[in-house]
Design an enzyme around this catalytic site. Structure first.
Site, mmCIF file in Angstrom:
data_model
loop_
_atom_site.group_PDB
_atom_site.id
_atom_site.type_symbol
_atom_site.label_atom_id
_atom_site.label_comp_id
_atom_site.label_asym_id
_atom_site.label_seq_id
_atom_site.Cartn_x
_atom_site.Cartn_y
_atom_site.Cartn_z
ATOM 1 N N ASP A 1 -9.684 -4.139 -2.268
ATOM 2 C CA ASP A 1 -10.510 -4.210 -1.045
ATOM 3 C C ASP A 1 -10.428 -3.233 0.083
ATOM 4 O O ASP A 1 -11.031 -3.211 0.965
ATOM 5 C CB ASP A 1 -10.783 -5.682 -0.458
ATOM 6 C CG ASP A 1 -9.154 -6.241 -0.045
ATOM 7 O OD1 ASP A 1 -8.277 -5.296 -0.018
ATOM 8 O OD2 ASP A 1 -8.913 -7.313 0.299
ATOM 9 N N LYS B 1 -2.946 1.685 7.632
ATOM 10 C CA LYS B 1 -2.809 1.189 6.513
ATOM 11 C C LYS B 1 -3.490 -0.285 6.419
ATOM 12 O O LYS B 1 -3.124 -1.067 7.099
ATOM 13 C CB LYS B 1 -1.293 0.915 5.974
ATOM 14 C CG LYS B 1 -1.129 0.135 4.775
ATOM 15 C CD LYS B 1 0.557 0.165 4.595
ATOM 16 C CE LYS B 1 0.989 -0.621 3.155
ATOM 17 N NZ LYS B 1 2.592 -0.473 3.038
ATOM 18 N N GLY C 1 -5.493 3.933 -1.564
ATOM 19 C CA GLY C 1 -6.652 2.822 -1.883
ATOM 20 C C GLY C 1 -6.730 2.118 -0.486
ATOM 21 O O GLY C 1 -7.954 1.470 -0.636
ATOM 22 N N ARG D 1 4.687 12.564 -1.769
ATOM 23 C CA ARG D 1 5.441 11.713 -2.545
ATOM 24 C C ARG D 1 5.654 12.429 -4.012
ATOM 25 O O ARG D 1 4.944 13.473 -4.460
ATOM 26 C CB ARG D 1 4.635 10.465 -3.112
ATOM 27 C CG ARG D 1 3.866 9.779 -1.708
ATOM 28 C CD ARG D 1 2.667 9.210 -1.942
ATOM 29 N NE ARG D 1 1.926 8.663 -0.956
ATOM 30 C CZ ARG D 1 2.342 7.219 -0.529
ATOM 31 N NH1 ARG D 1 2.908 6.487 -1.373
ATOM 32 N NH2 ARG D 1 1.668 6.824 0.598
ATOM 33 N N ARG E 1 1.376 3.694 10.488
ATOM 34 C CA ARG E 1 2.591 4.006 10.176
ATOM 35 C C ARG E 1 2.763 5.465 10.552
ATOM 36 O O ARG E 1 2.114 6.259 10.374
ATOM 37 C CB ARG E 1 2.487 3.832 8.573
ATOM 38 C CG ARG E 1 3.956 4.107 7.775
ATOM 39 C CD ARG E 1 3.843 3.541 6.526
ATOM 40 N NE ARG E 1 3.114 4.177 5.540
ATOM 41 C CZ ARG E 1 3.038 3.870 4.181
ATOM 42 N NH1 ARG E 1 3.729 2.766 3.849
ATOM 43 N NH2 ARG E 1 2.241 4.612 3.361
ATOM 44 N N ASP F 1 5.158 6.956 -6.958
ATOM 45 C CA ASP F 1 4.330 7.033 -5.857
ATOM 46 C C ASP F 1 5.063 6.689 -4.616
ATOM 47 O O ASP F 1 4.670 6.694 -3.593
ATOM 48 C CB ASP F 1 3.100 6.492 -6.115
ATOM 49 C CG ASP F 1 3.407 4.926 -6.554
ATOM 50 O OD1 ASP F 1 4.014 4.539 -7.725
ATOM 51 O OD2 ASP F 1 2.725 4.046 -5.883
ATOM 52 N N ASN F 2 6.127 5.636 -4.708
ATOM 53 C CA ASN F 2 6.574 5.204 -3.535
ATOM 54 C C ASN F 2 8.186 5.880 -3.171
ATOM 55 O O ASN F 2 8.971 5.216 -2.769
ATOM 56 C CB ASN F 2 7.142 3.656 -4.080
ATOM 57 C CG ASN F 2 5.783 2.860 -3.953
ATOM 58 O OD1 ASN F 2 4.674 3.286 -3.215
ATOM 59 N ND2 ASN F 2 5.723 1.686 -4.460
HETATM 60 P P1 AMP Z 1 1.796 0.034 -3.657
HETATM 61 O O1 AMP Z 1 1.985 -0.932 -4.442
HETATM 62 O O2 AMP Z 1 1.430 -0.628 -2.254
HETATM 63 O O3 AMP Z 1 2.572 1.278 -3.758
HETATM 64 O O4 AMP Z 1 0.250 0.358 -3.959
HETATM 65 C C1 AMP Z 1 -0.071 0.852 -5.187
HETATM 66 C C2 AMP Z 1 -1.501 1.421 -5.066
HETATM 67 O O5 AMP Z 1 -2.446 0.420 -5.162
HETATM 68 C C3 AMP Z 1 -1.684 2.718 -4.075
HETATM 69 O O6 AMP Z 1 -2.757 3.772 -4.675
HETATM 70 C C4 AMP Z 1 -2.530 1.428 -3.057
HETATM 71 O O7 AMP Z 1 -3.152 2.430 -2.102
HETATM 72 C C5 AMP Z 1 -3.175 0.891 -3.976
HETATM 73 N N1 AMP Z 1 -3.566 -0.539 -3.226
HETATM 74 C C6 AMP Z 1 -2.729 -1.258 -2.727
HETATM 75 N N2 AMP Z 1 -3.299 -2.419 -2.312
HETATM 76 C C7 AMP Z 1 -4.497 -2.134 -2.326
HETATM 77 C C8 AMP Z 1 -5.995 -2.979 -1.648
HETATM 78 N N3 AMP Z 1 -5.777 -4.059 -1.012
HETATM 79 N N4 AMP Z 1 -6.957 -2.027 -1.832
HETATM 80 C C9 AMP Z 1 -7.024 -0.963 -2.455
HETATM 81 N N5 AMP Z 1 -6.007 -0.280 -2.946
HETATM 82 C C10 AMP Z 1 -4.671 -0.784 -2.782
HETATM 83 MG MG MG Z 2 2.674 2.778 -2.604
#
Ligand code: AMP
Ligand code: MG
Length: 490
Positions: free
Chosen positions: A128, A116, A95, A186, A179, A255-256
């Protein structure tokens, strides 16, 4: 978008992921930022990737790191994936990240280069697409510390400030992290393929993963079972390493979890101070799903989700496929435990195997928990036999345990010296302690003073050196009433 000469910088991209079926990604360009400036650059990593560090710091070089220019040969894509977040299945995807391509290094290795915080993508949902400076520097510090501790991890090449504000709870400086990863495949990528792709898509993904991460696997009928086995082995090794240094990932959603076996996605992660298996830092992990002591069973749960995605490839008969998957999954706990136990023996300077070692180790951990002993510093003090400065060391339980440990070490043929050498090489002098991380981030973000951060990174780069300069980083914070909390809103 302008194309500049990537060759001067040393970019040498291939784009194998972008050639996977369209299902898996979406061609997306980064959203340019107003005023990109280099906050920090990982010189040694840049060199090992085959990049020219001077050219990388030029206007064009920085523009590329910020996504304002696309290096020749790059094909920016946002990757599609799904994931179980705190146990609930969701459609996700990059995202706020883009894969530029795979850099082929002078040694012929292949690494994903990902931006990122590079702007919105088709998977941004309500986000955003941006990232905040503090958390991106935090990922930089902790991922590099993990690498130096000898733990497989994605790495950080650079952080670039964007000159734009990002709104979270307050207005924050925006940044992009560059990164580096063995790949961004994943468990959630497989979940995505299994849910929204055809069996051919799934097979393509599995074959791609085998080729990329397990090229030695023979092209036989059980290769997908071998894939499952190999991912289980890598994850069990990884989680054992986390436990041995007291690392808490904080958000072990599927996903992580990278199938390469690297630690990925440094959000609310932190290192444990006082030993306690129930330790949780993440403010959103209210039920302690991802507590320190839960990490091994959660990894196993995630791997079960991975195995489920592979079922149609494992055997045409569903029941047989399930049996194969279950038998293979059963290996996780044992491989994990063997790795953890071997690591613990080394932390205690023990070379050979005795059955009673498990009891010895368990007893130490129990009294560490009882007396709230700092995890890293306990092992550091045992290594140097400096047993004064912790409550634990003054207790009769510890004295009894210490005697048992001494006699145990005397029963092995290796000298005390080599036992201490082993301990020095397995018990870090320092970890990225929470209060230290916060202090250097404060200096960098609020006062634009990067010197404490640079000094900290230098100390963290060699955690088993046990040098004089590192001693200050072992000092614990003053006790406070408020527990340390980490946040996801990054
Ligand atoms: P994470 O918790 O970092 O693993 O993110 C979970 C999901 O939320 C992933 O698909 C990220 O790409 C998305 N995501 C996290 N922060 C943002 C952001 N600021 N804008 C858009 N997508 C986000
Ligand atoms: Mg993630």
């Amino acid at each position: 978008m302008i194309q500049v000469k990537a060759t001067e910088i040393g970019w040498n991209f291939v784009n194998s992921y972008a050639r996977l079926p369209q299902l898996f990604h979406s061609n997306t360009n980064p959203t340019p930022v107003i005023s990109p400036k280099l906050a920090i650059l990982n010189l040694s990593l840049a060199v090992s990737l085959g990049l020219n560090v001077e050219a990388l710091q030029s206007k064009d070089g920085i523009a590329m790191l910020a996504g304002n220019q696309i290096p020749q040969g790059a094909m920016p894509i946002a990757q599609a994936y799904a994931g179980h977040q705190f146990g609930y299945f969701t459609k996700l995807g990059d995202g706020r990240a883009l894969l530029l391509g795979e850099q082929i290094t002078p040694q012929g290795e292949r690494f994903d280069i990902q931006l990122k915080g590079s702007g919105e993508t088709p998977y941004s949902r309500r986000g955003d697409g941006r990232a905040v400076l503090g958390p991106m520097l935090r990922e930089y510090i902790i991922s590099e510390a993990m690498h130096s501790l000898g733990i497989p991890t994605t790495r950080s090449l650079a952080v670039v400030t964007t000159g734009e504000s990002v709104f979270r709870e307050t207005e924050q400086p925006g940044a992009i992290l560059v990164r580096i990863a063995a790949s961004h495949l994943r468990v959630g990528t497989f979940q995505y393929a299994a849910k929204w792709g055809t069996i051919d898509d799934l097979r393509v993904l599995a074959d791609y993963t085998l080729q990329r991460h397990f090229p030695d696997v023979e092209d036989d009928e059980n290769r997908y079972l071998t894939l499952l086995q190999q991912v289980i082995i890598r994850q069990s090794i990884l989680i054992a390493k986390w436990q041995l240094v007291g690392f808490i990932h904080g958000v072990m959603n599927t996903d992580n979890m990278a199938v390469s076996g690297e630690t990925i996605d440094y959000g609310p992660c932190a290192f444990m101070d006082a030993y306690n298996p129930a330790t949780v830092f993440s403010s959103i992990d209210v039920h302690g799903r991802y507590a320190y002591g839960n990490q091994p069973p959660i990894a196993e749960w995630n791997l079960a989700r991975f195995a489920e995605t592979l079922l149609p490839l494992l055997h045409p008969d569903q029941k047989q496929a399930e049996r194969l998957a279950q038998d293979t999954l059963a290996d996780f706990a044992e491989i994990y435990y063997c790795n953890w136990l071997a690591g613990m023996r080394s932390k205690l300077g023990i070379f050979n195997v005795e059955e009673q070692d498990e009891v010895l180790i368990k007893r130490l951990l129990d009294i560490m928990e009882k007396y709230k002993a700092d995890y890293t510093n306990t092992f550091r003090s045992l290594t140097f036999n400096t047993l004064e400065d912790m409550t634990l060391f003054g207790t009769s339980e510890f004295s009894q345990w210490y005697q048992l440990w001494q006699t145990r070490r005397e029963r092995q043929p290796e000298s005390k010296d080599s036992s201490q050498q082993l301990m020095k090489s397995c018990n870090p002098a320092l970890i990225p302690r929470n209060h230290r991380v916060e202090a250097v981030l404060d200096a960098a973000v609020k006062r634009q003073d990067y010197s404490p951060l640079e000094r900290f990174l230098t100390a963290l780069a060699n955690p088993y050196a046990h040098s004089l300069e590192q001693a200050e980083y072992a000092v614990l914070p003053e006790p406070t009433m408020r527990p340390y909390r980490t946040f996801c809103g990054t």
